[in-house]
Write a protein that holds these residues in place. Structure first.
Motif, short mmCIF file in Angstrom:
data_model
loop_
_atom_site.label_atom_id
_atom_site.label_comp_id
_atom_site.label_asym_id
_atom_site.label_seq_id
_atom_site.Cartn_x
_atom_site.Cartn_y
_atom_site.Cartn_z
N TRP A 44 0.87 -1.19 0.00
CA TRP A 44 0.00 0.00 0.00
C TRP A 44 0.90 1.23 0.00
CZ3 TRP A 44 -5.24 -0.35 -0.37
CH2 TRP A 44 -5.83 -1.58 -0.08
N SER A 45 0.53 2.22 -0.78
CA SER A 45 1.35 3.42 -0.83
C SER A 45 0.49 4.64 -1.08
CB SER A 45 2.43 3.31 -1.92
OG SER A 45 1.84 3.30 -3.20
N LYS A 46 1.04 5.76 -0.64
CA LYS A 46 0.44 7.05 -0.94
C LYS A 46 1.48 7.85 -1.69
CE LYS A 46 -1.33 11.33 1.03
NZ LYS A 46 -1.45 12.15 2.25
N GLY A 47 1.17 8.19 -2.92
CA GLY A 47 2.20 8.79 -3.77
C GLY A 47 3.31 7.77 -3.97
N ASN A 48 4.57 8.18 -3.73
CA ASN A 48 5.71 7.28 -3.86
C ASN A 48 6.16 6.72 -2.52
OD1 ASN A 48 6.06 7.28 -6.64
ND2 ASN A 48 7.19 9.22 -6.60
N SER A 49 5.40 6.94 -1.45
CA SER A 49 5.79 6.49 -0.12
C SER A 49 4.98 5.26 0.27
CB SER A 49 5.56 7.60 0.91
OG SER A 49 6.31 8.76 0.58
N SER A 50 5.68 4.20 0.66
CA SER A 50 5.00 3.00 1.11
C SER A 50 4.42 3.21 2.50
CB SER A 50 5.98 1.82 1.14
OG SER A 50 6.47 1.56 -0.15
N LEU A 51 3.29 2.55 2.77
CA LEU A 51 2.62 2.66 4.05
C LEU A 51 2.85 1.41 4.87
CD1 LEU A 51 -0.79 4.16 2.83
CD2 LEU A 51 1.29 5.37 3.50
N GLU A 52 3.13 1.59 6.16
CA GLU A 52 3.39 0.49 7.07
C GLU A 52 2.28 0.42 8.12
OE1 GLU A 52 6.89 -0.73 5.19
OE2 GLU A 52 5.76 -1.70 6.79
N HIS A 53 2.02 -0.77 8.59
CA HIS A 53 1.03 -0.99 9.64
C HIS A 53 1.49 -0.30 10.93
CE1 HIS A 53 -2.23 -3.15 11.68
NE2 HIS A 53 -1.37 -3.26 12.69
N GLY A 54 0.65 0.54 11.53
CA GLY A 54 1.04 1.25 12.74
C GLY A 54 -0.12 2.04 13.30
N ASP A 55 0.23 3.14 14.02
CA ASP A 55 -0.80 3.94 14.67
C ASP A 55 -1.69 4.65 13.66
OD1 ASP A 55 1.53 4.90 17.28
OD2 ASP A 55 0.21 3.15 17.10
N LYS A 56 -1.11 5.06 12.54
CA LYS A 56 -1.86 5.82 11.56
C LYS A 56 -2.58 4.92 10.57
CE LYS A 56 -3.27 9.45 9.29
NZ LYS A 56 -4.34 10.30 9.86
N TYR A 57 -1.93 3.85 10.17
CA TYR A 57 -2.51 2.99 9.13
C TYR A 57 -2.66 1.58 9.70
CZ TYR A 57 -0.97 6.85 6.18
OH TYR A 57 -0.75 8.09 5.65
N GLU A 58 -3.80 0.99 9.39
CA GLU A 58 -4.07 -0.39 9.80
C GLU A 58 -4.24 -1.24 8.54
OE1 GLU A 58 -7.41 -0.90 12.37
OE2 GLU A 58 -7.49 -3.07 12.07
N ILE A 59 -3.33 -2.22 8.37
CA ILE A 59 -3.36 -3.09 7.18
C ILE A 59 -3.76 -4.48 7.62
CG2 ILE A 59 -1.99 -4.07 5.30
CD1 ILE A 59 -0.19 -1.59 5.47
N THR A 60 -4.83 -5.02 7.06
CA THR A 60 -5.32 -6.34 7.44
C THR A 60 -5.52 -7.19 6.19
OG1 THR A 60 -7.61 -5.53 7.40
CG2 THR A 60 -6.44 -5.51 9.53
N VAL A 61 -5.47 -8.52 6.41
CA VAL A 61 -5.65 -9.51 5.34
C VAL A 61 -6.63 -10.56 5.83
CG1 VAL A 61 -4.51 -11.12 3.76
CG2 VAL A 61 -3.26 -9.14 4.62
N SER A 62 -7.54 -10.95 4.97
CA SER A 62 -8.51 -11.98 5.35
C SER A 62 -7.83 -13.34 5.47
CB SER A 62 -9.63 -12.05 4.31
OG SER A 62 -9.12 -12.45 3.04
N GLU A 63 -8.54 -14.30 6.08
CA GLU A 63 -7.97 -15.63 6.30
C GLU A 63 -7.64 -16.34 4.99
OE1 GLU A 63 -10.10 -16.71 10.57
OE2 GLU A 63 -10.46 -17.94 8.80
N ASP A 64 -8.44 -16.10 3.95
CA ASP A 64 -8.19 -16.76 2.67
C ASP A 64 -7.15 -16.01 1.84
OD1 ASP A 64 -11.23 -15.58 0.98
OD2 ASP A 64 -9.58 -14.52 1.98
N LYS A 65 -6.57 -14.92 2.39
CA LYS A 65 -5.50 -14.14 1.75
C LYS A 65 -5.95 -13.46 0.45
CE LYS A 65 -2.57 -15.94 4.74
NZ LYS A 65 -2.06 -15.17 5.87
N LEU A 66 -7.25 -13.36 0.24
CA LEU A 66 -7.75 -12.75 -0.99
C LEU A 66 -8.17 -11.29 -0.80
CD1 LEU A 66 -9.90 -15.67 -2.45
CD2 LEU A 66 -7.66 -14.90 -3.23
N THR A 67 -8.71 -10.99 0.37
CA THR A 67 -9.21 -9.64 0.63
C THR A 67 -8.19 -8.88 1.46
OG1 THR A 67 -11.48 -10.45 0.59
CG2 THR A 67 -11.10 -8.29 1.58
#
Length: 1279
Positions: A349-372
């Protein structure tokens, strides 16, 4: 059939046949082939070659065929006739035909062919030559027309292959994972390990830290500092990037990029793939136009030290559902969600040319089937507005986030600000529509975010005051309104920062959303027009600013304005070193001088200051000195080498460097001088009666120009005068002197001559003329073919010709069984090195030898050839039939087979057999019997136990070997499967050893395959001081010095795949017993005496220790055992007669034997003698009857298992009662397993070997007519 008949039946044909070497094509010209003849073939074909440009490439081949074939070379695109490039030779020692290509160039890359031809056929083998041209691409500007020519002159350093990582082994960590972890930050360990299926990596950290220390030590040799290493990542612009911050110890260190171990060339401009961008200490590799084939394992090395390793994976994945535009209010959460076609652990995930990391500002989640996959932007603020990207592999999906001010918080907003907010929304919408068309106005910020000329950013939406608490909400797209108010002209693509060299053309361009809008250009805030040295072009919506010839003053910040919109960019004008093409062409011409003269090079240049000028000679930097003069100015540099000699020849290079780049130019220095002396040793080709001929080697150094002549001088040995024989051409370094006197000796001097002078002389040794020197011994003749009426032979000339030419050969034959050698060539010497002997008898065996003849005479004959029989050739036999394995052991195979059948004209009778084996891990067959065996069975010896072998049998006769016959599967060197069993039927189950002695148990068994052997003592592994020695037929247990603690039951277990077997042995470690204590005597009943004694000190340590009592009286004087196996300390001796003295001994007894005795005091009763008087008493009837009773009852006993058990009691009664023994109320009087005695009222029962079955209650019942009595006890058997 004779050879003549064979030749007459030959038919010209042309068909392909199979070669024994894969990849070789054979065409046969004649069918059938004559006996002893064969088509050409390759014993070893040519192999593909990869060579570096400027190096030598070598093709090699080994051929076979009869007659010996001719070898030629060719290529698909051109000829191989130029002797300066192609050198064809034959190595007699290695029997290799060789094609050498000197100083290969890219034009030599081609498919090369080796043709092997004789009169019966032709064989062809092909191989490919690959030429490596370099590791890096230089920047090539269009305006510099000579850049490509200049670059081709540079000396290149090529590293083609990197040491391959070891392959992944079953059950071990993939080596690629270790390499990736060495270059990754700790926060990425978990996700990298997850990609390789490793869920717990904590146990790897210790080894990883050690490997990092070693890697850092390796890097410290070339790198001063390495930081901020970034793994490969796909950016929204479609490019993949990876890089690091690095400061080199040597700025000239080579940087190499590898993909899957192979070097990848790269460039420095954006059009290169891959491209290296360097800004200060920051190095970034980028790759554009990504394709699935770009996936690979990338490594970056500085010299030989690895600084980055990254794995670029391109999964086959598509977006089933793409992310959508989201509209949110301040302090709400915004959610982007996408669905993939293939499960992935994570996406970028990125905004502009900067990659986004899971943390206080951004929450990145993946479903159990790894599709969503979902991205949550928490607590949105105005600065979160922008374009967001989801990147999976090389595919991406984009959407915008629009953050609106909270109406409850934002008050008093002006209309202008509201317009700006709408303009910002439209800008983000346009960004998505025009993604990939440029930087979208990034040169000036965000299209209108700057004030008019002051360059300061302003908040587009103002700063309102908020009151009250906000309720956090989440919004997901699409929420962009369908109706958009016209916001005026917008930038479709803004200006981009540009770099140009001095004198080159530079162009700045942008694109508006309207074709009718006009705009203005500014340079550092100053308005530009066409008259200011620039060209301004409007092409519809596109606006361009062109500077035809850049100079230093053109470097500035340029801005374009249109209807209140602005975009700006920086033009950087660089001035790298530049060399005039004419001056460069003059510089590159070789400098040719004579020895002792001075060489001079001068090269003008231009470029931005400061300049660094370096001169090199054969890659070694030159420093000013006595013979080296270097002059440097701002526009020119001059090098002078003083008083040059031949050794100074070589490559001269100048390197011009400034902050913008480096330029190099190469020249060559050639120093001419007289040649060095011709090289020896001088080989005497002929030393005849009237002539002497000899040859030598050309000078090692020709002086830089060709050798024109050789000057020959001669001296007769014994005289001082040298006579000049003249000059001969320099192309042939040999000389024949025909003016010699027989018997005299001569010495010669040879000088080389070129255009610069005459060399020193090479003097020969004394050469005798007219001396008889016979030739040496030729090699033994070789039998080429044999028939019943003709035997064809060939041989090689002798190495020593005797100083003159070989004029012929004498060939002799000897019939086997005789001692007479007869000359075959009665009509004169044989001039060839082959001969057909026709004076032979069918079936007879012959030997042949040959001697050489020169002008001096005939030399010694060679050793005889192998015995050959005059008979027609046979066809090789067929395959053996019914091959089977009759038996096998750990070191042998026994084979049997049936003789192959004869097929008339196809397969003849087998006269012997060869047996061959091949270990399963090897590719080469080993012949077990050098001499063929005639029987149809064979035993292969010397095998390795449990090793696997392929086995085959080859039938043979003197016509050759037949086709091999082998087994379908490999055979394991082992006997047939046998369940373990012990072979010694006399093995002891109980062993007694004296303490301190050695215990050695040998257990023999048989088992197949080899079993696993284990020993235990009392159910646990044997102690360390116990030595176990195993072999294939048995096992030995050894206790060097035994102790009492070694006593116990030892069990051996033999186990293999068929089954297992166990055997137990009890070892009793004891010592000679010590005697019991003092013996006391008591007489309670007349006629008996009771002995009591103190226990032996060993009784507590030895549960099998018991006592034995013996007695001697004064009448017999011999010792007699009266009691044994006593486990108590008391015994009553009966039948003590008065008037006698008794002596008693008590012994302690164990498995080792008896202790010294303990003596008792003398015991005796006096017999009183009175006067003999007969008193006749009154006869009264007396009643002596008494009911049965026990004097000494039975006592409770505890006995060890496997030992004797003795029970006794004493009874009385008159008449004598009948005694009956019972166990568990079952009578034992008739049981033969128990020894029951009744001596004088002492009743005893003896159990010879007590066992668990003997546990129970024992009872003695005595009965008579006067009554009954009984006594009972319990017996416990201790294990």
């Amino acid at each position: 059939m004779s050879s003549t008949a064979n030749q007459s039946s030959q038919v010209p044909v042309g068909f392909n046949k199979r070669s024994r070497v894969p990849g070789v094509t054979i065409t046969q010209f004649v069918d059938p082939l004559p006996a002893g003849k064969s088509t050409p073939d390759f014993a070893r074909k040519t192999m593909n070659v990869t060579a570096q440009e400027g190096k030598k490439a070598v093709f090699k081949a080994m051929v076979s065929g009869e007659p010996a074939p001719t070898v030629t070379w060719g290529r698909n695109k051109g000829e191989v006739e130029d002797p300066q490039i192609y050198k064809i030779k034959y190595d007699e020692r290695a029997r290799e035909h060789i094609l050498e290509i000197h100083k290969v160039k890219p034009i030599h890359a081609d498919t090369y062919k080796c043709f092997v031809t004789n009169e019966y056929g032709k064989a062809v083998s092909t191989a490919t030559l690959t030429v490596l041209t370099g590791g890096m691409k230089k920047n090539n500007h269009a305006a510099n027309g000579q850049a490509q020519d200049f670059r081709s002159m540079l000396k290149k350093t090529v590293v083609t292959r990197k040491k391959q990582l070891p392959p992944k082994k079953e059950g071990e960590i993939d080596p690629k994972l270790w390499e990736l972890l060495l270059s990754a930050p700790k926060k990425d360990y978990e996700k990298i390990c997850l990609d390789f299926g490793v869920t717990d990596f904590r146990w790897m950290l210790k080894r990883l830290n050690q490997m990092k220390k070693e890697r850092e030590e390796e890097q410290a040799k070339v790198v001063e500092n390495l930081d901020n290493v970034k793994q490969i990542e796909v950016k929204p612009n479609g490019r993949a990037e990876f890089g690091f911050d690095m400061k080199l110890l040597d700025p000239n260190s080579a940087i190499h990029l590898y993909k899957d171990g192979t070097m990848v060339p790269y460039g420095y401009d954006e059009n290169s793939k891959p491209c290296l961008k360097k800004e200060g200490t920051k190095y970034v590799f980028t790759m554009k136009d990504l394709q699935p084939e770009d996936a690979g394992f990338y490594q970056v090395d500085v010299e030989d030290a690895n600084v980055l390793t990254t794995d670029f994976q391109v999964p086959n994945v598509e977006f089933t559902t793409k992310i959508k535009d989201v509209k949110a209010v301040e302090s709400e959460d915004a959610i982007f969600e996408c669905v993939l076609s293939t499960p992935l652990n994570r996406i970028t995930w990125s905004k502009g040319n900067s990659s986004l990391e899971h943390g206080d500002k951004y929450e990145i989640t993946v479903s159990e089937d790894k599709l969503t996959h979902m991205l949550r932007v928490k607590d949105c603020g105005m600065d979160d507005t922008g374009a967001y990207y989801a990147i999976a592999g090389i595919n991406s999906s984009s959407a915008s986030l629009t953050v609106e001010a909270d109406p409850n918080r934002r008050k008093g907003k002006t209309g202008d600000q509201d317009g700006l907010s709408k303009a910002a929304l439209q800008k983000e919408k346009d960004d998505l529509d025009t993604k990939g068309d440029g930087k979208d106005g990034s040169g000036d910020g965000t299209d209108g975010d700057k004030s008019d000329g002051d360059g300061k950013n302003k908040n587009l939406l103002g700063d309102g005051d908020g009151d009250g608490k906000k309720k956090k909400r989440s919004r997901t797209g699409p929420l962009v309104p369908d109706t958009v108010v016209d916001r005026g002209v917008q930038f479709v693509s803004g200006l981009s920062d540009t770099a140009a060299n001095v004198g080159e053309r530079a162009e700045l361009s942008c694109k508006l959303s309207s074709d009718t809008s006009e705009g203005r250009w500014y340079k550092n805030g100053k308005l530009l027009t066409n008259g200011d040295g620039v060209t301004i072009i409007k092409d519809g919506a596109c606006h361009r600013l062109i500077i035809d010839c850049c100079n230093k003053d053109d470097a500035a910040v340029y801005r374009f304005e249109a209807e209140g919109r602005k975009s700006e960019a920086t033009l950087n004008v660089e001035d790298p070193p530049h060399i005039d093409p004419d001056a460069l062409g003059k510089f590159t011409k070789p400098v040719i001088i004579k020895a002792g003269e001075n060489a001079e090079w001068k090269l003008p240049f231009s470029g931005g200051a400061p300049m660094t000028i370096q001169w090199y000679k054969d890659d070694e930097e030159l420093q000013p000195g006595l013979n080296v003069k270097i002059d440097i100015s701002d526009t020119e540099s001059q090098l002078r080498l003083m008083k040059c000699q031949r050794k100074d020849c070589g490559e001269v290079k100048i390197k011009i460097k400034n902050e913008y780049g480096t330029r190099e130019a190469i020249s060559k220095l050639i120093v001419l001088d007289k040649p060095t002396p011709p090289q020896g040793p001088v080989d005497i080709m002929e030393s005849a009666v009237t002539s002497v001929e000899f040859k030598w080697k050309p000078p090692k150094d020709s002086g830089g120009c060709p050798i024109t002549n050789y000057i020959i001088e001669r001296q007769q040995v014994g005289r001082n005068k040298w006579s000049n024989l003249g000059e001969i051409p320099g192309s042939n370094p040999s000389y024949k002197d025909s003016d010699v006197d027989p018997g005299r000796r001569y010495c010669y001097r040879i000088r080389a001559k070129n255009a610069e002078g005459i060399s020193d002389y090479l003097q020969t040794e004394d050469i005798a003329a007219g001396v008889l020197r016979y030739p040496g011994v030729p090699a033994a003749p070789k039998v080429v073919s044999a028939f019943k009426d003709c035997i064809n032979l060939s041989w090689c000339p002798p190495c020593d010709t005797g100083g003159t030419k070989i004029v012929g050969y004498n060939l002799e034959k000897n019939k086997k069984g005789t001692n007479y050698w007869s000359l075959i060539n009665q009509n004169g010497p044989i001039t060839d090195t082959k001969y057909a002997v026709k004076d032979v008898f069918e079936g007879a065996a012959y030997e042949f030898r040959v001697s050489a003849i020169n002008l001096s005479g005939t030399g010694d004959p060679s050793i005889p050839c192998d015995t050959v029989i005059a008979r027609d050739p046979m066809k090789p036999p067929g395959k053996v039939i019914d091959l089977k394995l009759t038996s096998s052991t750990y070191t042998t195979f026994s084979l049997a087979w049936t003789k192959p059948k004869e097929v008339q004209g196809v397969e003849d009778e087998a006269q012997g057999y060869h047996v061959e084996i091949r270990p399963i891990e090897s590719l080469e067959w080993t012949r077990c019997n050098a001499i063929p065996i005639t029987i149809t069975s064979y035993t292969v010896l010397g095998l390795k136990a449990m090793a696997s072998y392929w086995v085959r049998v080859i039938a043979t006769n003197y016509g050759g070997d037949g086709e091999p016959q082998g087994f379908d599967n490999y055979i394991i060197a082992m006997p047939p499967p046998v369940k373990p069993k012990f072979t010694d039927h006399k093995m002891k189950t109980f062993v007694v050893v004296k303490s301190g002695n050695t215990v050695r148990l040998n257990i023999n068994f048989e088992a197949s395959p080899l079993p696993e052997i284990s020993w235990v003592k009392d159910g646990i592994p044997v102690p360390k001081h116990v030595t176990i020695t195993n072999h294939d037929k048995g096992s030995q247990l050894l206790i060097p010095t035994s102790e009492r603690s070694d006593s116990g039951i030892y069990t051996i277990t033999v186990r293999n795949m068929v089954g297992q077997e166990s055997f137990s042995i009890e070892i009793r470690v004891t010592d000679d017993p010590r005697p019991p204590g003092p013996v006391e005597l008591n007489q309670n009943i007349p006629g008996t005496v009771t002995l009591c004694w103190a226990s032996s000190p060993d009784e507590k340590r030895d549960d099998r220790l018991h006592y034995m009592v013996s007695k001697r009286d004064s009448f017999k004087r011999t010792w007699r055992t009266v009691a044994d196996n006593l486990f108590n300390n008391k015994f009553t001796v009966v039948n003590i007669l008065p008037g006698r003295e008794y002596y008693f001994r008590v012994f302690a007894k164990n498995d080792m034997g008896l202790s010294p005795p303990s003596e008792s005091p003398v015991f005796g009763t006096k017999k009183e003698k009175g006067q003999f008087k007969v008193n006749m008493p009154e006869m009264k009837s007396l009643d002596f009857e008494a009911p049965p009773s026990f004097i000494v009852p039975l006592k409770r006993r505890t006995a060890p298992q496997g030992y004797e058990c003795y029970m006794s009691c004493a009874v009385r009664g008159n008449p004598a009662p009948r005694v009956t023994w019972y166990r568990n109320n079952i009578s034992l009087n008739t049981n033969t397993n128990y020894h029951i005695t009744n001596v004088c009222g002492v009743c005893s029962l003896l159990i010879l070997r007590v066992g668990p079955r003997d546990n129970g209650e024992y009872k003695v019942v005595i009965d008579s007519k006067l009554g009954t009595a009984e006594s009972s006890m319990s017996l416990n058997v201790r294990e």
